[in-house]
Design an enzyme around this catalytic site. Structure first.
Site, PDB file in Angstrom:
ATOM      1  N   THR A  41     -22.683  29.247 -30.050  1.00 13.98           N
ATOM      2  CA  THR A  41     -22.342  29.787 -28.726  1.00 13.98           C
ATOM      3  C   THR A  41     -22.271  28.719 -27.633  1.00 13.98           C
ATOM      4  O   THR A  41     -22.319  29.061 -26.448  1.00 13.98           O
ATOM      5  CB  THR A  41     -23.382  30.857 -28.301  1.00 13.98           C
ATOM      6  OG1 THR A  41     -24.658  30.213 -28.168  1.00 13.98           O
ATOM      7  CG2 THR A  41     -23.491  31.978 -29.329  1.00 13.98           C
TER       8      THR A  41
ATOM      9  N   TYR B 258     -26.707  25.007 -23.026  1.00 11.87           N
ATOM     10  CA  TYR B 258     -25.302  25.435 -23.015  1.00 11.87           C
ATOM     11  C   TYR B 258     -25.027  26.188 -21.708  1.00 11.87           C
ATOM     12  O   TYR B 258     -25.259  27.394 -21.588  1.00 11.87           O
ATOM     13  CB  TYR B 258     -24.976  26.313 -24.233  1.00 11.87           C
ATOM     14  CG  TYR B 258     -25.270  25.638 -25.573  1.00 11.87           C
ATOM     15  CD1 TYR B 258     -25.338  24.242 -25.677  1.00 11.87           C
ATOM     16  CD2 TYR B 258     -25.475  26.381 -26.728  1.00 11.87           C
ATOM     17  CE1 TYR B 258     -25.609  23.622 -26.900  1.00 11.87           C
ATOM     18  CE2 TYR B 258     -25.735  25.763 -27.953  1.00 11.87           C
ATOM     19  CZ  TYR B 258     -25.804  24.394 -28.021  1.00 11.87           C
ATOM     20  OH  TYR B 258     -26.074  23.778 -29.232  1.00 11.87           O
TER      21      TYR B 258
HETATM   22  P1  NAP Z   1     -17.202  23.705 -34.051  1.00 13.47           P
HETATM   23  O1  NAP Z   1     -17.783  24.953 -34.577  1.00 13.47           O
HETATM   24  O2  NAP Z   1     -17.068  22.548 -34.965  1.00 13.47           O
HETATM   25  O3  NAP Z   1     -15.760  23.974 -33.441  1.00 13.47           O
HETATM   26  C1  NAP Z   1     -15.582  24.856 -32.370  1.00 13.47           C
HETATM   27  C2  NAP Z   1     -14.131  24.815 -31.952  1.00 13.47           C
HETATM   28  O4  NAP Z   1     -13.320  25.450 -32.952  1.00 13.47           O
HETATM   29  C3  NAP Z   1     -13.894  25.546 -30.655  1.00 13.47           C
HETATM   30  O5  NAP Z   1     -12.955  24.808 -29.899  1.00 13.47           O
HETATM   31  C4  NAP Z   1     -13.285  26.867 -31.125  1.00 13.47           C
HETATM   32  O6  NAP Z   1     -12.419  27.421 -30.166  1.00 13.47           O
HETATM   33  C5  NAP Z   1     -12.502  26.419 -32.328  1.00 13.47           C
HETATM   34  N1  NAP Z   1     -12.244  27.501 -33.282  1.00 13.47           N
HETATM   35  C6  NAP Z   1     -13.135  28.268 -33.945  1.00 13.47           C
HETATM   36  N2  NAP Z   1     -12.510  29.147 -34.751  1.00 13.47           N
HETATM   37  C7  NAP Z   1     -11.185  28.940 -34.573  1.00 13.47           C
HETATM   38  C8  NAP Z   1     -10.003  29.540 -35.102  1.00 13.47           C
HETATM   39  N3  NAP Z   1     -10.061  30.538 -35.998  1.00 13.47           N
HETATM   40  N4  NAP Z   1      -8.809  29.074 -34.693  1.00 13.47           N
HETATM   41  C9  NAP Z   1      -8.719  28.059 -33.805  1.00 13.47           C
HETATM   42  N5  NAP Z   1      -9.787  27.456 -33.267  1.00 13.47           N
HETATM   43  C10 NAP Z   1     -11.012  27.897 -33.642  1.00 13.47           C
HETATM   44  O7  NAP Z   1     -17.985  23.182 -32.751  1.00 13.47           O
HETATM   45  P2  NAP Z   1     -19.241  23.681 -31.931  1.00 13.47           P
HETATM   46  O8  NAP Z   1     -19.023  25.022 -31.326  1.00 13.47           O
HETATM   47  O9  NAP Z   1     -19.596  22.559 -31.035  1.00 13.47           O
HETATM   48  O10 NAP Z   1     -20.371  23.799 -33.019  1.00 13.47           O
HETATM   49  C11 NAP Z   1     -20.815  25.041 -33.533  1.00 13.47           C
HETATM   50  C12 NAP Z   1     -22.161  25.411 -32.963  1.00 13.47           C
HETATM   51  O11 NAP Z   1     -23.159  24.476 -33.413  1.00 13.47           O
HETATM   52  C13 NAP Z   1     -22.277  25.328 -31.430  1.00 13.47           C
HETATM   53  O12 NAP Z   1     -21.622  26.415 -30.803  1.00 13.47           O
HETATM   54  C14 NAP Z   1     -23.766  25.289 -31.263  1.00 13.47           C
HETATM   55  O13 NAP Z   1     -24.315  26.578 -31.441  1.00 13.47           O
HETATM   56  C15 NAP Z   1     -24.169  24.359 -32.425  1.00 13.47           C
HETATM   57  N6  NAP Z   1     -24.264  22.937 -32.015  1.00 13.47           N
HETATM   58  C16 NAP Z   1     -25.497  22.382 -32.000  1.00 13.47           C
HETATM   59  C17 NAP Z   1     -25.667  21.076 -31.597  1.00 13.47           C
HETATM   60  C18 NAP Z   1     -27.042  20.475 -31.609  1.00 13.47           C
HETATM   61  O14 NAP Z   1     -27.248  19.389 -31.033  1.00 13.47           O
HETATM   62  N7  NAP Z   1     -27.980  21.117 -32.230  1.00 13.47           N
HETATM   63  C19 NAP Z   1     -24.552  20.307 -31.194  1.00 13.47           C
HETATM   64  C20 NAP Z   1     -23.298  20.898 -31.248  1.00 13.47           C
HETATM   65  C21 NAP Z   1     -23.168  22.212 -31.675  1.00 13.47           C
HETATM   66  P3  NAP Z   1     -12.897  28.546 -29.089  1.00 13.47           P
HETATM   67  O15 NAP Z   1     -14.299  28.221 -28.680  1.00 13.47           O
HETATM   68  O16 NAP Z   1     -11.939  28.385 -27.971  1.00 13.47           O
HETATM   69  O17 NAP Z   1     -12.812  29.854 -29.764  1.00 13.47           O
END
Ligand code: NAP
Length: 336
Positions: A20, A57
């Site tokens: 999220t 976030y």
């Molecule tokens: P991600 O999951 O690698 O990629 C997210 C991106 O993919 C967003 O731009 C999203 O677009 C897009 N996307 C998802 N499904 C799609 C689809 N079907 N078609 C086209 N685009 C799509 O990156 P992330 O959100 O950074 O990572 C996932 C989660 O991991 C985070 O939300 C967070 O909860 C966690 N996280 C944790 C840390 C940490 O330090 N612990 C760091 C980074 C992330 P939209 O958003 O526009 O839909």
């Protein structure tokens, strides 16, 4: 949906969790809260029961949105809320702060925003080099003993840091970055597997690159972190997009699947990975979830994926650019 046990959490977690970060409204361009809430509901409808969030976030905003969505839906006892602690916004910069005092301050704010009286999984977001790991771990243990949290996790910790942490408090999970392009966490995941610690892999879609929806002419909003992500800059951007094209063809020809499904399945099938986090704020973008289950990546496919990478990405780079700042040493909390 596939399910997995996380130590100290009484219900099984879906192996795909919803991320999220972008729902916080910062670092990813415009975000619509109602659309985010619909996304959370859609995730629950599709069998996802683990929602990963953090106060960082959007400085509490993502947690508020998650809290609203889950309160509207009910059934709290069937959900796994995973949030984090230990970062602080100062102006436009985010700093690590994992002191006992900070942890005790943040927990109540997170519970309030998430509209709940306990957290299933509370994760230290980043190690803070200015605070002894033992202090951070002891504070987390106290919260567990008070019943405010069920399980303790860490994120972005090294093996050595987890070893120290575990001497003080039971460690249920670790959350490292892990995807087809970014594999530096493999030692962490192997250690977790050997020590019964669950893993939540983040950025499995490599910040959208592995969705196949990013093209040479894709433009990112002013505050979008991909404007400074080294993978999205020349000359590497073209290399990664070439890899994406080859991986897309491979997914289609070998499995009849989309690149996104390949990326998620790949992460699910790597040894030691318990849960993969899928970040989105649009309900329809979870549709490819249907494509993820009922098949597996075999050894030959793993080898072919690695061959594609070695033939296309000449200057690989990791996710290090995302590491939050360390506070000035004058703020060191204790001598250790
Ligand atoms: P991600 O999951 O690698 O990629 C997210 C991106 O993919 C967003 O731009 C999203 O677009 C897009 N996307 C998802 N499904 C799609 C689809 N079907 N078609 C086209 N685009 C799509 O990156 P992330 O959100 O950074 O990572 C996932 C989660 O991991 C985070 O939300 C967070 O909860 C966690 N996280 C944790 C840390 C940490 O330090 N612990 C760091 C980074 C992330 P939209 O958003 O526009 O839909």
């Amino acid at each position: 949906m596939e399910h997995v046990s996380i130590p100290d959490i009484p219900i099984k977690a879906s192996r795909v969790g919803l991320g999220t970060w972008a729902m916080g409204g910062v670092s990813w361009g415009h975000t619509d809260d109602d659309e985010s809430i619909r996304t959370i509901h859609s995730a629950l409808d599709r069998g996802i029961n683990l929602i990963d969030t953090a106060p960082a976030y959007g400085d509490g905003h993502a947690e508020e949105v998650v809290g609203r969505a889950l309160a509207e839906r009910g059934g709290r006892e069937r959900l796994i809320i995973a949030t984090k602690v230990g970062l602080e916004w100062r102006g436009n910069t985010i700093f690590r702060i994992a002191t006992r005092e900070r942890i005790f301050e943040e927990i109540d704010a997170s519970l309030r925003r998430l509209q709940t009286d306990y957290l299933d999984l509370y994760q230290v977001h980043w190690p803070d080099p200015l605070v002894p790991i033992e202090e951070t771990a002891a504070a987390m243990l106290e919260l567990k003993q008070q019943g405010k949290i069920r399980a303790i996790g860490v994120s972005n910790y090294s093996v050595e840091e987890m070893e120290r942490f575990r001497c003080v408090a039971p460690l249920a999970s670790a959350q490292p970055p892990y995807n087809i392009f970014e594999r530096t966490a493999e030692d962490i995941i192997a250690w977790c597997e050997a020590h019964g610690v669950a893993t939540l892999a983040y950025e499995v879609l490599c910040r959208g690159l592995l969705t196949g929806q990013i093209h040479p002419d894709t433009r990112f909003a002013e505050d979008d972190l991909r404007r400074t992500d080294p993978k999205f800059q020349p000359p590497r951007f073209a290399q990664y997009l070439a890899a994406v094209q080859r991986l897309e063809e491979f997914a289609r020809n070998r499995y009849g699947k989309s690149l996104l499904a390949l990326a998620v399945r790949w992460a699910l099938d790597q040894p030691g990975v318990s849960v993969v986090l899928w970040g989105t704020r649009h309900p329809n973008r979870l549709e490819p979830l249907n494509e993820v289950f009922g098949w597996r990546i075999d050894a030959a496919a793993n080898a072919q994926i690695d061959r594609i990478l070695s033939e296309t990405v000449r200057d690989p780079v990791g996710p290090e650019f995302m590491a939050p700042s360390v506070r000035p040493a004058t703020e060191a909390h204790a001598i250790f």
